[in-house]
Design an enzyme around this catalytic site. Structure first.
Site, PDB file in Angstrom:
ATOM      1  N   PRO A  11       0.840  -1.537   0.443  1.00 39.26           N
ATOM      2  CA  PRO A  11       0.216   0.079   0.170  1.00 39.26           C
ATOM      3  C   PRO A  11       0.251   0.901  -0.078  1.00 39.26           C
ATOM      4  O   PRO A  11       1.919   1.471   0.530  1.00 39.26           O
ATOM      5  CB  PRO A  11      -0.882  -0.097   1.119  1.00 39.26           C
ATOM      6  CG  PRO A  11      -0.725  -1.604   1.984  1.00 39.26           C
ATOM      7  CD  PRO A  11       0.791  -2.062   1.593  1.00 39.26           C
ATOM      8  N   GLY A  16       0.369   5.574   0.061  1.00 37.60           N
ATOM      9  CA  GLY A  16      -0.355   6.911   0.722  1.00 37.60           C
ATOM     10  C   GLY A  16       0.903   7.599  -0.308  1.00 37.60           C
ATOM     11  O   GLY A  16       0.298   8.663  -1.506  1.00 37.60           O
ATOM     12  N   ASP A  66       5.226  17.997   9.258  1.00 43.90           N
ATOM     13  CA  ASP A  66       5.523  19.228   8.765  1.00 43.90           C
ATOM     14  C   ASP A  66       5.063  18.518   7.392  1.00 43.90           C
ATOM     15  O   ASP A  66       5.197  19.481   5.723  1.00 43.90           O
ATOM     16  CB  ASP A  66       7.137  18.852   8.821  1.00 43.90           C
ATOM     17  CG  ASP A  66       7.541  19.280  10.086  1.00 43.90           C
ATOM     18  OD1 ASP A  66       6.383  19.300  10.457  1.00 43.90           O
ATOM     19  OD2 ASP A  66       8.481  19.233  10.276  1.00 43.90           O
ATOM     20  N   GLU A  68       1.017  18.573   3.423  1.00 44.60           N
ATOM     21  CA  GLU A  68       0.557  18.655   2.256  1.00 44.60           C
ATOM     22  C   GLU A  68       0.246  17.670   1.218  1.00 44.60           C
ATOM     23  O   GLU A  68      -0.207  17.564   0.103  1.00 44.60           O
ATOM     24  CB  GLU A  68       1.044  19.696   1.581  1.00 44.60           C
ATOM     25  CG  GLU A  68       1.588  21.367   1.917  1.00 44.60           C
ATOM     26  CD  GLU A  68       3.187  21.838   1.862  1.00 44.60           C
ATOM     27  OE1 GLU A  68       2.494  22.939   0.754  1.00 44.60           O
ATOM     28  OE2 GLU A  68       4.488  21.539   1.663  1.00 44.60           O
ATOM     29  N   THR A  71       1.883   5.557   9.823  1.00 42.34           N
ATOM     30  CA  THR A  71       3.701   4.803  10.593  1.00 42.34           C
ATOM     31  C   THR A  71       3.663   5.417  11.714  1.00 42.34           C
ATOM     32  O   THR A  71       4.152   6.180  12.574  1.00 42.34           O
ATOM     33  CB  THR A  71       4.131   6.280   9.632  1.00 42.34           C
ATOM     34  OG1 THR A  71       3.128   7.073   9.468  1.00 42.34           O
ATOM     35  CG2 THR A  71       4.742   5.916   8.442  1.00 42.34           C
ATOM     36  N   ALA A 108       2.361   8.672  13.222  1.00 39.20           N
ATOM     37  CA  ALA A 108       2.656   9.783  12.766  1.00 39.20           C
ATOM     38  C   ALA A 108       2.359  11.083  13.754  1.00 39.20           C
ATOM     39  O   ALA A 108       1.391  11.034  14.974  1.00 39.20           O
ATOM     40  CB  ALA A 108       1.791  10.403  11.694  1.00 39.20           C
ATOM     41  N   SER A 109       2.585  11.842  13.619  1.00 41.35           N
ATOM     42  CA  SER A 109       2.735  12.865  14.775  1.00 41.35           C
ATOM     43  C   SER A 109       2.637  14.819  14.174  1.00 41.35           C
ATOM     44  O   SER A 109       3.392  14.673  13.510  1.00 41.35           O
ATOM     45  CB  SER A 109       3.531  12.887  15.475  1.00 41.35           C
ATOM     46  OG  SER A 109       3.514  14.387  16.748  1.00 41.35           O
ATOM     47  N   TYR A 122      14.971  16.647  17.042  1.00 42.47           N
ATOM     48  CA  TYR A 122      14.374  16.706  16.510  1.00 42.47           C
ATOM     49  C   TYR A 122      15.499  17.362  15.656  1.00 42.47           C
ATOM     50  O   TYR A 122      16.086  17.893  15.731  1.00 42.47           O
ATOM     51  CB  TYR A 122      13.459  17.185  15.711  1.00 42.47           C
ATOM     52  CG  TYR A 122      12.496  17.645  13.359  1.00 42.47           C
ATOM     53  CD1 TYR A 122      12.185  16.283  13.159  1.00 42.47           C
ATOM     54  CD2 TYR A 122      13.365  17.999  13.179  1.00 42.47           C
ATOM     55  CE1 TYR A 122      12.010  15.963  12.463  1.00 42.47           C
ATOM     56  CE2 TYR A 122      13.311  17.909  11.862  1.00 42.47           C
ATOM     57  CZ  TYR A 122      12.528  17.326  11.672  1.00 42.47           C
ATOM     58  OH  TYR A 122      12.421  16.649   9.967  1.00 42.47           O
TER      59      TYR A 122
HETATM   60  C1  FAD Z   1       9.550  16.594   4.466  1.00 40.84           C
HETATM   61  C2  FAD Z   1       9.311  15.599   5.248  1.00 40.84           C
HETATM   62  C3  FAD Z   1       8.361  16.185   7.089  1.00 40.84           C
HETATM   63  C4  FAD Z   1       7.901  14.881   7.647  1.00 40.84           C
HETATM   64  N1  FAD Z   1       7.317  15.525   8.407  1.00 40.84           N
HETATM   65  C5  FAD Z   1       6.570  14.945   9.220  1.00 40.84           C
HETATM   66  C6  FAD Z   1       5.602  14.969  10.810  1.00 40.84           C
HETATM   67  O1  FAD Z   1       6.304  16.600  10.907  1.00 40.84           O
HETATM   68  N2  FAD Z   1       5.429  14.237  11.139  1.00 40.84           N
HETATM   69  C7  FAD Z   1       5.211  13.062  11.086  1.00 40.84           C
HETATM   70  O2  FAD Z   1       5.408  12.129  11.894  1.00 40.84           O
HETATM   71  N3  FAD Z   1       5.928  12.305   9.908  1.00 40.84           N
HETATM   72  C8  FAD Z   1       7.096  13.790   8.969  1.00 40.84           C
HETATM   73  N4  FAD Z   1       7.071  13.146   8.108  1.00 40.84           N
HETATM   74  C9  FAD Z   1       7.082  11.712   7.830  1.00 40.84           C
HETATM   75  C10 FAD Z   1       6.123  11.202   6.921  1.00 40.84           C
HETATM   76  O3  FAD Z   1       5.564  12.342   5.995  1.00 40.84           O
HETATM   77  C11 FAD Z   1       5.350  10.020   7.726  1.00 40.84           C
HETATM   78  O4  FAD Z   1       5.394   9.064   8.336  1.00 40.84           O
HETATM   79  C12 FAD Z   1       3.972  10.288   7.171  1.00 40.84           C
HETATM   80  O5  FAD Z   1       2.724   9.652   7.662  1.00 40.84           O
HETATM   81  C13 FAD Z   1       3.696   8.700   5.658  1.00 40.84           C
HETATM   82  O6  FAD Z   1       2.185   9.156   5.014  1.00 40.84           O
HETATM   83  P1  FAD Z   1       2.853   8.549   3.053  1.00 40.84           P
HETATM   84  O7  FAD Z   1       0.782   8.613   3.057  1.00 40.84           O
HETATM   85  O8  FAD Z   1       3.534   9.612   2.953  1.00 40.84           O
HETATM   86  O9  FAD Z   1       2.832   7.264   3.224  1.00 40.84           O
HETATM   87  P2  FAD Z   1       3.504   6.373   2.434  1.00 40.84           P
HETATM   88  O10 FAD Z   1       5.186   7.243   2.726  1.00 40.84           O
HETATM   89  O11 FAD Z   1       2.893   6.270   1.345  1.00 40.84           O
HETATM   90  O12 FAD Z   1       3.896   4.829   3.581  1.00 40.84           O
HETATM   91  C14 FAD Z   1       4.355   4.619   3.998  1.00 40.84           C
HETATM   92  C15 FAD Z   1       4.277   3.309   5.083  1.00 40.84           C
HETATM   93  O13 FAD Z   1       3.106   3.440   5.138  1.00 40.84           O
HETATM   94  C16 FAD Z   1       1.802   2.535   4.247  1.00 40.84           C
HETATM   95  N5  FAD Z   1       0.491   2.967   4.003  1.00 40.84           N
HETATM   96  C17 FAD Z   1       0.868   4.095   3.226  1.00 40.84           C
HETATM   97  N6  FAD Z   1      -0.519   3.868   3.401  1.00 40.84           N
HETATM   98  C18 FAD Z   1      -1.407   3.140   3.582  1.00 40.84           C
HETATM   99  C19 FAD Z   1      -3.139   2.233   3.911  1.00 40.84           C
HETATM  100  N7  FAD Z   1      -3.418   3.100   3.544  1.00 40.84           N
HETATM  101  N8  FAD Z   1      -2.871   1.211   4.425  1.00 40.84           N
HETATM  102  C20 FAD Z   1      -1.457   0.940   4.824  1.00 40.84           C
HETATM  103  N9  FAD Z   1      -0.532   0.920   4.864  1.00 40.84           N
HETATM  104  C21 FAD Z   1      -0.228   2.192   3.963  1.00 40.84           C
HETATM  105  C22 FAD Z   1       2.667   1.645   3.530  1.00 40.84           C
HETATM  106  O14 FAD Z   1       3.269   0.495   2.924  1.00 40.84           O
HETATM  107  C23 FAD Z   1       4.636   2.896   3.930  1.00 40.84           C
HETATM  108  O15 FAD Z   1       5.188   1.193   4.607  1.00 40.84           O
HETATM  109  C24 FAD Z   1       8.002  13.694   7.179  1.00 40.84           C
HETATM  110  C25 FAD Z   1       8.871  13.081   5.616  1.00 40.84           C
HETATM  111  C26 FAD Z   1       9.068  14.615   5.352  1.00 40.84           C
HETATM  112  C27 FAD Z   1       9.386  13.899   3.886  1.00 40.84           C
END
Ligand code: FAD
Length: 593
Positions: free
Chosen positions: A172, A174, A241, A244, A254, A256-257, A514
């Site tokens: 999967p 996102g 962060d 968008e 993940t 997330a926070s 961080y």
């Molecule tokens: C510039 C930058 C800033 C960031 N800031 C933050 C922050 O402030 N806080 C934070 O927590 N993280 C941050 N991150 C990390 C990242 O954005 C997070 O981990 C975010 O939650 C990932 O979401 P995504 O939709 O891009 O997932 P993806 O990168 O597409 O996937 C991440 C993981 O989740 C799985 N996945 C995705 N969608 C699904 C679904 N629907 N069902 C099951 N599994 C799924 C994927 O298989 C993969 O293992 C940052 C990253 C960058 C590059």
């Protein structure tokens, strides 16, 4: 405000919001962070500038950035000397599975199945420095063999079932913004790998205004969620962060926070229930304000990194848009004083939506990112500087800044401001105004673009994070910085490392820290590997200093090797057995965690 009469029942009131606006095709870059129309560049005068019009910094020259970076890194930087990227580097051959592909073509419309090499490549990585180096200067050895875009939950279910029937596997995807190598495909995977892209499931399905809940599809980005909720006066308040471009499903997967977690909570607090398609069947349950239902499989999906199921939607708590949103900032003579301030703010129980304390280097970095000034603004800024340094006696090499974001009703915000600024002055803090606070907060979204720019200019960079108890936090910062300097020196790398930290999240029990780390890599063999090696050493130091493996980025493949240091053998066995039990064929084949 009207009050319900005694005995009256609040009526549920469901709203089905309009779909989010559509981004034009190709609006997001495939090879670098963010929107294609935005990013750092070098202008004809050899100054760094930010292109586009999306952010406050857009369209402006940033003349001090390179001279400042030269001083910090201890190297000469030539704005026109680029390490030209070779994106896209060779995309591995596809593992074809004609039966699977024919079945997908019959189930989804042709436009929603692709084997385009560039799209396959994009779905095989996130945003670690290793990922970005590989797609520009190295190679990914294995990427998905095809990408599919289901449009509803039934299609997600069918793709997973077709993969099972035809001996393929699914990952999967996102927003592809992870920073853990979570979307990297295992190199030894012989089966055909389909990246299941959830971005077409981007609707807020309903808003329950009375009960303040909403059901949101997993592929909606932060931007899309806030647009749909905002039109009806609500917010989710989750603002990583990456908001968008990252998605609800990714946040759940993940754990997330967001920057405003003090007011709205982290993702695990916002999510009431999760709907997911799994190899065992669907997980679904109506949301409740809070439940005791024994072990809850839906909760196991939080942090599951795509290994246990595909999140299709979640019901979440939502909040009325705050009436007042005010920024603030405070300068402190030293990190220690700033740290005592954030500790007391947390202990006071009056904590603004966002409180972020930058160390001196990061404060300087923020100053260096200030756009070119008009004459009048330059005079004003020189006077301010004079006041801070001469009158207040702050030292340019040790002062730090804390940015604040207050959200709530007018009286709530006013009370928070009073309390927070009173604590600040107790610790020698000097209020530096809303404008600086807003600039610092919003700059986060533009800074996300800088890593790709730096990489093209011979500076390799990455962030990493941890959480740690209050009592260990300052020692951890010092230890990690010292270790990075040692590792940098040990390898004879050019110049000096850039290593900087900020406190981004406050808890009763500790903080999230961080770090940004960068070094100049011209003349360095295999810089991405060298960087990864030093980052590994930094993680070792974090664990030795009492920090966690990750506060919000997760494990993916990047931090897998450290799992035995944070989980007992029994806990690791539980994790393995859970995966085997719910997905015995490893249909969800990303190999994370
Ligand atoms: C510039 C930058 C800033 C960031 N800031 C933050 C922050 O402030 N806080 C934070 O927590 N993280 C941050 N991150 C990390 C990242 O954005 C997070 O981990 C975010 O939650 C990932 O979401 P995504 O939709 O891009 O997932 P993806 O990168 O597409 O996937 C991440 C993981 O989740 C799985 N996945 C995705 N969608 C699904 C679904 N629907 N069902 C099951 N599994 C799924 C994927 O298989 C993969 O293992 C940052 C990253 C960058 C590059």
């Amino acid at each position: 405000m009207a009050h319900a009469h005694a005995g009256a029942h609040p009526e549920a009131s469901r709203i089905v919001p309009e779909p989010p606006s559509q981004l034009p095709p190709g609006a997001e870059s495939l090879d670098v962070w963010g929107f294609r129309d935005s990013g750092f560049e070098v202008n004809a005068a050899g100054q760094v500038a930010f292109r586009g019009s999306r952010y406050a910094i857009s369209g402006k020259a940033i003349p001090n950035l390179l001279p400042w970076a030269e001083g910090v890194l201890g190297v000469k930087l030539d704005a026109f000397d680029r390490n030209t990227p070779h994106y896209p580097t060779a995309v591995p051959e596809r593992v074809a599975n004609p039966g699977f592909e024919a079945a997908l073509a019959a189930r989804l419309s042709p436009a929603r199945v692709s084997s385009d090499p560039q799209l396959r490549l994009r779905h095989g990585h996130g945003h670690t420095q290793e990922d970005m180096w590989a797609i520009k200067h190295g190679a990914l050895r294995r990427v998905p063999d095809l990408v599919v875009w289901p449009e509803d939950e039934a299609e997600v279910r069918d793709v997973l079932e077709l993969a099972r029937v035809h001996g393929a596997c699914v990952v999967p995807c996102g927003g592809g913004t992870n920073v853990t190598d979570a979307l990297r495909c295992p190199e030894d995977e012989r089966r055909s790998i389909a990246s299941l892209d959830l971005r077409r499931l981007n609707r807020v399905l309903w808003i329950d205004a009375t009960n303040r809940t909403a059901q949101i599809q997993a592929g909606a980005t932060g931007l899309e969620i806030e647009e749909q909720l905002g039109r009806h006066g609500f917010t989710l308040g989750h603002e990583p962060d990456s908001a968008e471009h990252s998605t609800l499903g990714g946040w759940i997967a993940t754990n997330a926070s967001g920057m405003k977690k003090n007011r709205y909570g982290n993702i695990e607090q916002l999510v009431l229930s999760v709907r997911a398609v799994t190899p065992e069947g669907d997980l679904e349950r109506p949301p409740a304000p809070r439940e005791s239902v024994g072990a809850d499989p839906a909760r196991w999906l939080i942090g599951s990194e795509g290994q246990l199921g595909i999140v299709t939607s979640a019901s979440v708590e939502i909040f009325p848009l705050p009436a007042v949103r005010r920024f603030g900032s405070v300068l402190f003579p030293s990190f220690e004083q700033g740290f005592r301030f954030v500790f007391d703010v947390q202990r006071s129980g009056v904590v603004p939506a966002s409180v972020r304390l930058m160390d001196n280097l990061q404060f300087q970095f923020g100053q260096a990112l200030k756009p070119a000034k008009t004459r009048l603004a330059a005079i004003k800024s020189a006077l301010e500087k004079l006041y801070v340094l001469r009158v207040r006696g702050f030292e340019a090499e040790s002062m730090v800044a804390c940015t604040l974001l207050f959200e709530g009703s007018e009286s709530e915000v006013a009370a928070q401001e009073r309390s927070v600024y009173r604590i600040a002055s107790r610790h020698g803090g000097m209020q530096a105004g809303a404008e600086n606070g807003e600039r610092g907060y919003q700059l986060t979204f533009a800074i996300a673009y800088i890593r790709d720019f730096l990489l093209d200019h011979w500076v390799i960079a990455e962030s990493f994070e941890t959480s740690v108890a209050w009592s260990d936090a300052q020692a951890l910062c010092a230890n990690v910085k010292q270790r990075i300097w040692q590792e940098h020196a040990k390898r004879g790398l050019p110049g000096r490392p850039f290593i900087s930290v900020r406190v981004t999240q406050l808890y009763e029990t500790g903080v999230c820290l961080y770090f940004y780390f960068a070094f100049h890599y011209k003349g360095v063999a295999a810089p991405s590997e060298v960087f990864a090696d030093i980052e590994r050493a930094a993680r070792d130091e974090i664990l030795r200093s009492g920090g966690s493996l990750s506060h919000h980025h997760g494990v993916g493949k990047l931090r897998q090797e450290f799992l035995p240091r944070v989980f007992s053998p029994a806990a690791l066995a539980w994790r393995r057995k859970l995966k085997q039990a719910v997905d015995p064929e490893n249909l969800l084949g990303a190999g994370n965690g």
